[in-house]
Write a protein that holds these residues in place. Structure first.
Motif, PDB file in Angstrom:
ATOM      1  N   ALA A  76     -22.809  39.290   3.615  1.00  0.00           N
ATOM      2  CA  ALA A  76     -24.076  39.988   3.817  1.00  0.00           C
ATOM      3  C   ALA A  76     -25.100  39.097   4.439  1.00  0.00           C
ATOM      4  CB  ALA A  76     -24.512  40.267   2.466  1.00  0.00           C
ATOM      5  N   GLY A  77     -24.599  38.155   5.345  1.00  0.00           N
ATOM      6  CA  GLY A  77     -25.291  37.349   6.113  1.00  0.00           C
ATOM      7  C   GLY A  77     -25.863  35.947   5.469  1.00  0.00           C
ATOM      8  N   LEU A  78     -25.473  35.710   4.264  1.00  0.00           N
ATOM      9  CA  LEU A  78     -25.908  34.613   3.360  1.00  0.00           C
ATOM     10  C   LEU A  78     -25.568  33.262   4.204  1.00  0.00           C
ATOM     11  CD1 LEU A  78     -27.367  33.834   0.790  1.00  0.00           C
ATOM     12  CD2 LEU A  78     -25.205  33.555  -0.267  1.00  0.00           C
ATOM     13  N   ALA A 113     -38.189  42.391   7.721  1.00  0.00           N
ATOM     14  CA  ALA A 113     -37.996  43.641   8.256  1.00  0.00           C
ATOM     15  C   ALA A 113     -36.666  43.599   9.077  1.00  0.00           C
ATOM     16  CB  ALA A 113     -39.154  44.064   8.988  1.00  0.00           C
ATOM     17  N   GLY A 114     -35.828  44.433   8.977  1.00  0.00           N
ATOM     18  CA  GLY A 114     -34.381  44.227   9.703  1.00  0.00           C
ATOM     19  C   GLY A 114     -33.555  43.337   9.276  1.00  0.00           C
ATOM     20  N   ALA A 115     -33.751  42.888   8.144  1.00  0.00           N
ATOM     21  CA  ALA A 115     -32.882  41.801   7.727  1.00  0.00           C
ATOM     22  C   ALA A 115     -31.987  42.611   6.503  1.00  0.00           C
ATOM     23  CB  ALA A 115     -33.555  40.471   7.115  1.00  0.00           C
ATOM     24  N   ILE A 116     -31.035  41.730   6.141  1.00  0.00           N
ATOM     25  CA  ILE A 116     -30.217  42.235   4.758  1.00  0.00           C
ATOM     26  C   ILE A 116     -30.267  41.412   3.760  1.00  0.00           C
ATOM     27  CG2 ILE A 116     -27.807  42.660   4.203  1.00  0.00           C
ATOM     28  CD1 ILE A 116     -28.718  44.874   6.413  1.00  0.00           C
ATOM     29  N   ASP A 117     -30.485  42.075   2.419  1.00  0.00           N
ATOM     30  CA  ASP A 117     -30.682  41.185   1.501  1.00  0.00           C
ATOM     31  C   ASP A 117     -29.269  40.814   1.011  1.00  0.00           C
ATOM     32  OD1 ASP A 117     -31.273  40.368  -1.274  1.00  0.00           O
ATOM     33  OD2 ASP A 117     -32.305  41.971  -1.992  1.00  0.00           O
ATOM     34  N   PRO A 118     -28.997  39.518   0.762  1.00  0.00           N
ATOM     35  CA  PRO A 118     -27.563  39.195   0.166  1.00  0.00           C
ATOM     36  C   PRO A 118     -27.305  38.996  -1.063  1.00  0.00           C
ATOM     37  CG  PRO A 118     -29.103  37.280   0.966  1.00  0.00           C
ATOM     38  CD  PRO A 118     -29.758  38.426   1.154  1.00  0.00           C
ATOM     39  N   HIS A 119     -28.657  39.507  -1.925  1.00  0.00           N
ATOM     40  CA  HIS A 119     -28.329  39.318  -3.421  1.00  0.00           C
ATOM     41  C   HIS A 119     -27.566  40.353  -4.044  1.00  0.00           C
ATOM     42  CE1 HIS A 119     -31.756  36.724  -1.984  1.00  0.00           C
ATOM     43  NE2 HIS A 119     -31.460  35.971  -2.902  1.00  0.00           N
ATOM     44  N   TYR A 120     -26.552  40.887  -3.477  1.00  0.00           N
ATOM     45  CA  TYR A 120     -25.918  42.246  -3.928  1.00  0.00           C
ATOM     46  C   TYR A 120     -25.385  41.907  -5.496  1.00  0.00           C
ATOM     47  CZ  TYR A 120     -21.460  40.033  -2.296  1.00  0.00           C
ATOM     48  OH  TYR A 120     -20.720  39.110  -1.795  1.00  0.00           O
ATOM     49  N   TRP A 121     -25.105  40.795  -5.715  1.00  0.00           N
ATOM     50  CA  TRP A 121     -24.301  40.414  -6.873  1.00  0.00           C
ATOM     51  C   TRP A 121     -25.255  40.692  -8.329  1.00  0.00           C
ATOM     52  CZ3 TRP A 121     -25.327  36.575  -3.133  1.00  0.00           C
ATOM     53  CH2 TRP A 121     -26.168  35.770  -3.177  1.00  0.00           C
ATOM     54  N   LEU A 122     -26.342  40.908  -7.895  1.00  0.00           N
ATOM     55  CA  LEU A 122     -27.319  41.115  -9.292  1.00  0.00           C
ATOM     56  C   LEU A 122     -27.194  42.395  -9.746  1.00  0.00           C
ATOM     57  CD1 LEU A 122     -30.343  38.940  -7.944  1.00  0.00           C
ATOM     58  CD2 LEU A 122     -28.620  38.470  -9.714  1.00  0.00           C
ATOM     59  N   THR A 123     -26.032  43.351  -9.568  1.00  0.00           N
ATOM     60  CA  THR A 123     -25.847  44.514 -10.273  1.00  0.00           C
ATOM     61  C   THR A 123     -24.430  44.282 -10.816  1.00  0.00           C
ATOM     62  OG1 THR A 123     -25.177  45.905  -8.704  1.00  0.00           O
ATOM     63  CG2 THR A 123     -27.325  45.673  -8.530  1.00  0.00           C
ATOM     64  N   ALA A 124     -24.105  44.782 -11.877  1.00  0.00           N
ATOM     65  CA  ALA A 124     -22.945  44.794 -12.412  1.00  0.00           C
ATOM     66  C   ALA A 124     -21.892  45.814 -11.652  1.00  0.00           C
ATOM     67  CB  ALA A 124     -22.717  45.427 -13.897  1.00  0.00           C
TER      68      ALA A 124
END
Length: 295
Positions: A76-78, A113-124
């Protein structure tokens, strides 16, 4: 970049027969440690508390990547630093993206704006997909161990499902008028959307905490905090709370004593329980719950 089912060739194993795995982040490392068990030799590049955006490849990290059989990135671009390293060291054919199959979001802050949030692991649910991606990557490299990887992955998924149910129970207790969240930076977006809270603003108006806010941005945030009656500001473990405390003093809000884990897991020594994926999620949920319900 290798897809999760793109390669079923077994890579050469180390002398002790274990699969040599490099994981970039603490979250990916935690999933790999559980799923891989004793069948893998694991190197996690980022240490607890480290900021992924600022990571620089060290000689030992380069050596681990070069000798690895499997490289697991959060994706995710991290890991912007990884592409250059692989161009020099090699290993793109061994690289697997743990964000594969996850519905990624754009951050709320206009600066990104236009970026991707890489913190996807913060949901089960997203953490479960990460575990499944780790299972699939390890199984592609060692099909003979796929059954063992799957068994351990299922146990981990069960723990995350239990955590998900508990988080939903906790968040359901938060009154509607107290569901607005202010954090150090816009890292909790996936959590807020998944569990029914909403983003009010962040001290650092960017995904990157090295992007210093200007006085006008801080003043606007203070006005928003006043207007929405926000009484709690959540700091994060990997971020200096100095600016959060300054905003709290100006607005009359308070900085919650227990900092959230967002960019990194905790250590076993901390006693927080946030050294596992499910432990990190439960810790954050309990801190948020207690701060908003107990006011």
């Amino acid at each position: 970049m290798a897809g999760l089912a793109a390669c079923s060739t077994s890579f050469p194993s180390p002398p002790d027969g274990r699969l040599r795995v490099v994981a970039t982040t603490t979250q990916v490392g935690a999933a790999a440690r559980v799923v891989g068990g004793d069948e893998i030799s694991l190197t996690v590049l980022l240490k607890p508390g480290a900021e992924a955006h600022d990571f620089e490849i060290t000689p030992s990290a380069a050596a681990a990547i070069e000798k690895s059989d499997v490289i697991l990135e959060s994706g995710a671009g991290l890991e912007t630093w990884l592409e250059g390293a692989l161009a020099t060291i090699g290993g793109r054919d061994r690289l697997y993206d743990m964000s594969a199959g996850i519905e990624l979001r754009s951050p709320a802050d206009a600066a990104d704006a236009g970026a991707i949030d890489p913190h996807y692991w913060l949901t089960a649910p997203n953490a479960i997909r990460m575990v499944e991606n780790v299972r699939d990557a390890l199984s592609a490299a060692r099909p003979d161990l796929a059954s063992a990887f799957s068994k351990r992955a299922e146990a981990q998924i069960g723990r995350l499902e239990d955590a998900d149910a508990e988080i939903r129970r906790l968040m359901a207790e938060v009154p509607e008028g107290r569901r607005g969240i202010v954090t150090d930076h816009d890292a909790l977006g996936y959590f807020l959307v998944e569990y029914g809270l909403h983003f009010v603003g962040s001290i650092f108006p960017s995904l990157d905490v090295s992007a210093e806010p200007n006085p006008a941005q801080l003043a606007a945030l203070a006005d928003t905090i006043h207007a929405q009656g926000v009484t709690a500001i959540f700091s994060e473990q990997a971020v200096n709370p100095k600016l959060a405390r300054a905003i709290a003093e100006e607005t009359g809000a308070r900085v919650v004593d227990q900092a959230l884990y967002t960019d990194s897991l905790g250590t076993p020594e901390s006693g927080s329980g946030a050294d596992t994926l499910e432990g990190m999620l439960l810790y954050d949920a309990r801190v948020i719950h207690d701060a908003l319900v107990g006011e």
